[in-house]
Design an enzyme around this catalytic site. Structure first.
Site, mmCIF file in Angstrom:
data_model
loop_
_atom_site.group_PDB
_atom_site.id
_atom_site.type_symbol
_atom_site.label_atom_id
_atom_site.label_comp_id
_atom_site.label_asym_id
_atom_site.label_seq_id
_atom_site.Cartn_x
_atom_site.Cartn_y
_atom_site.Cartn_z
ATOM 1 N N SER A 123 0.818 -1.215 0.000
ATOM 2 C CA SER A 123 0.000 0.000 0.000
ATOM 3 C C SER A 123 0.848 1.260 0.000
ATOM 4 O O SER A 123 1.965 1.272 0.557
ATOM 5 C CB SER A 123 -0.870 -0.012 1.270
ATOM 6 O OG SER A 123 -1.514 1.217 1.441
ATOM 7 N N LYS A 126 1.865 -3.587 6.623
ATOM 8 C CA LYS A 126 2.216 -3.840 5.215
ATOM 9 C C LYS A 126 3.727 -3.711 5.013
ATOM 10 O O LYS A 126 4.337 -4.467 4.263
ATOM 11 C CB LYS A 126 1.455 -2.870 4.300
ATOM 12 C CG LYS A 126 -0.054 -3.102 4.273
ATOM 13 C CD LYS A 126 -0.403 -4.321 3.456
ATOM 14 C CE LYS A 126 -1.878 -4.643 3.465
ATOM 15 N NZ LYS A 126 -2.223 -5.812 2.658
ATOM 16 N N TYR A 162 -1.932 0.016 10.122
ATOM 17 C CA TYR A 162 -2.221 -0.684 8.861
ATOM 18 C C TYR A 162 -0.999 -0.612 7.943
ATOM 19 O O TYR A 162 -0.487 -1.628 7.464
ATOM 20 C CB TYR A 162 -3.455 -0.064 8.189
ATOM 21 C CG TYR A 162 -3.601 -0.465 6.748
ATOM 22 C CD1 TYR A 162 -3.905 -1.768 6.397
ATOM 23 C CD2 TYR A 162 -3.400 0.464 5.717
ATOM 24 C CE1 TYR A 162 -4.010 -2.144 5.062
ATOM 25 C CE2 TYR A 162 -3.509 0.103 4.384
ATOM 26 C CZ TYR A 162 -3.814 -1.201 4.068
ATOM 27 O OH TYR A 162 -3.901 -1.574 2.754
#
Ligand code: UFG
Length: 329
Positions: free
Chosen positions: A116, A144, A140
């Site tokens: 991402s 990643k 988040y």
């Protein structure tokens, strides 16, 4: 031999499943269906399983003679990750760790990973190249990034080949209108704008109009979900040629502000789409635009749906035909 697509019943995963089948691949989908929709993968071999169940994953890799993995399965809500970071470490990092262990145990040597733009954090350079510092501002993005690093070490230690694809803002739906975006809760701009056009919400809350941008609202790089899907197949092609460990940005290279998205949606839907400016959303960078030169050069990736109207029109086709999402049309 088959390709395993984890999280294949989710938004980007299900569009990628369609693209792989179109390209002649044999596909098996693994999804725990916490967020995925079985209706999104009708006619495809779907196994309901959780990646953290490593012995089950080993069984699946052996039973279906899996040669490569396309790995989407993850939690992906930035706000939720701040509220409950351990959920993200457990599912995203823990799930991937179990998957990689199962792959090395079974000799499956290729993985394409959903990374991402959130791994970059607040940009210091725009358009953002892959060499930009990765300093995530939420758990988040952090999970990643941890996985990208895990993949690097797995390449060194086990010769596990990988491509991490760093998506910017996915939008749109399959052109035939049978699959599209359906999150619960929905937090993304385009589906929320279209739910206003459908009369399901009175207005769009605009999260801040005092950013240092032309109209004061945040700018993002929207990329059509079918273009993301095709990039996964190209990435797997690269891994089949050579054992590399690479990362590629996927974006259109053009930025649109929140108000420009609303204007485009007004043109597409013919609805006035009222907006109400509210406060900034925590952690939103003002501008995120990708440099996708590396994917264009090394993967020969050519996005086909670059106009923002065509992205919104395909999303509108899905949302207007499925106003309540999957299984509720
Ligand atoms: N926005 C609004 N109102 C809304 C929803 C969104 O004004 O009701 C704004 C946001 O503040 C942001 C823009 O619209 O400026 C886009 O927001 P999205 O939530 O659609 O997307 P994000 O850019 O926040 O997030 C996307 C991906 C994430 C990823 C992130 C990387 O959805 O998974 O990019 O920065 F982590």
């Amino acid at each position: 031999m088959a390709v395993l697509i984890t999280g294949g019943a989710g938004y980007i995963g299900s569009h990628t499943v369609v693209e792989f089948i179109r390209a002649g691949e044999t596909v098996v989908v693994l999804d725990n269906l916490y967020q995925g929709h079985p209706e999104a993968v009708q006619g495809v071999h779907l196994i309901e399983a959780d990646l953290r169940d490593q012995s089950k994953v080993v069984k699946i890799l052996r039973e279906f003679d899996i040669e490569s993995v396309i790995h989407f399965a993850a939690n992906s809500l930035v706000g939720e990750s701040v509220q409950d970071p351990l959920k993200y470490y457990d599912n995203n990092v823990g799930g991937t760790r179990a998957l990689l262990s199962a792959m090395t145990e079974c000799g499956v040597g290729r993985i394409v990973f959903s990374s991402s733009a959130a791994t970059y954090g607040e940009p210091v350079q725009v358009p953002i190249p892959e060499t930009h510092p990765q300093v995530p501002t939420n758990p988040y993005g952090e999970t990643k990034l941890v996985i990208e690093r895990m993949l690097r070490w797995c390449h060194v230690a086990y010769n596990l080949a990988s491509v991490s694809l760093r998506y910017f803002n996915a939008a749109g739906a399959h052109p035939d209108g049978h699959i599209g975006e359906d999150h619960d809760p929905e937090t993304h701009l385009v589906p929320i704008v279209l739910s206003v056009a459908l009369g399901q919400r009175p207005h769009l809350p605009v999260f801040g109009d005092d950013y240092a941008t032309q109209d004061g609202t945040c700018i993002r790089d929207y990329v059509h979900v079918m273009d993301l899907a095709s990039a996964h197949h190209l990435a797997l092609g690269r891994l089949r040629e050579k054992s590399v460990c690479e990362a590629y940005n996927l974006g259109s290279g053009s930025g649109y502000s929140v108000l420009e998205i609303v204007e485009a949606a007004r043109r597409v839907t013919g609805h006035p789409i009222p907006v109400v400016v509210s406060g900034r959303r925590a952690g939103d960078p003002a501008v995120l635009i990708a440099s996708s030169e590396k994917a264009r050069t090394e993967l020969s990736w050519r996005p086909r749906h670059e106009s923002i109207e065509s992205m919104i029109a395909s999303a509108w086709e899905w949302h207007s035909k499925h106003p309540l999402g999957y299984g509720r049309a």
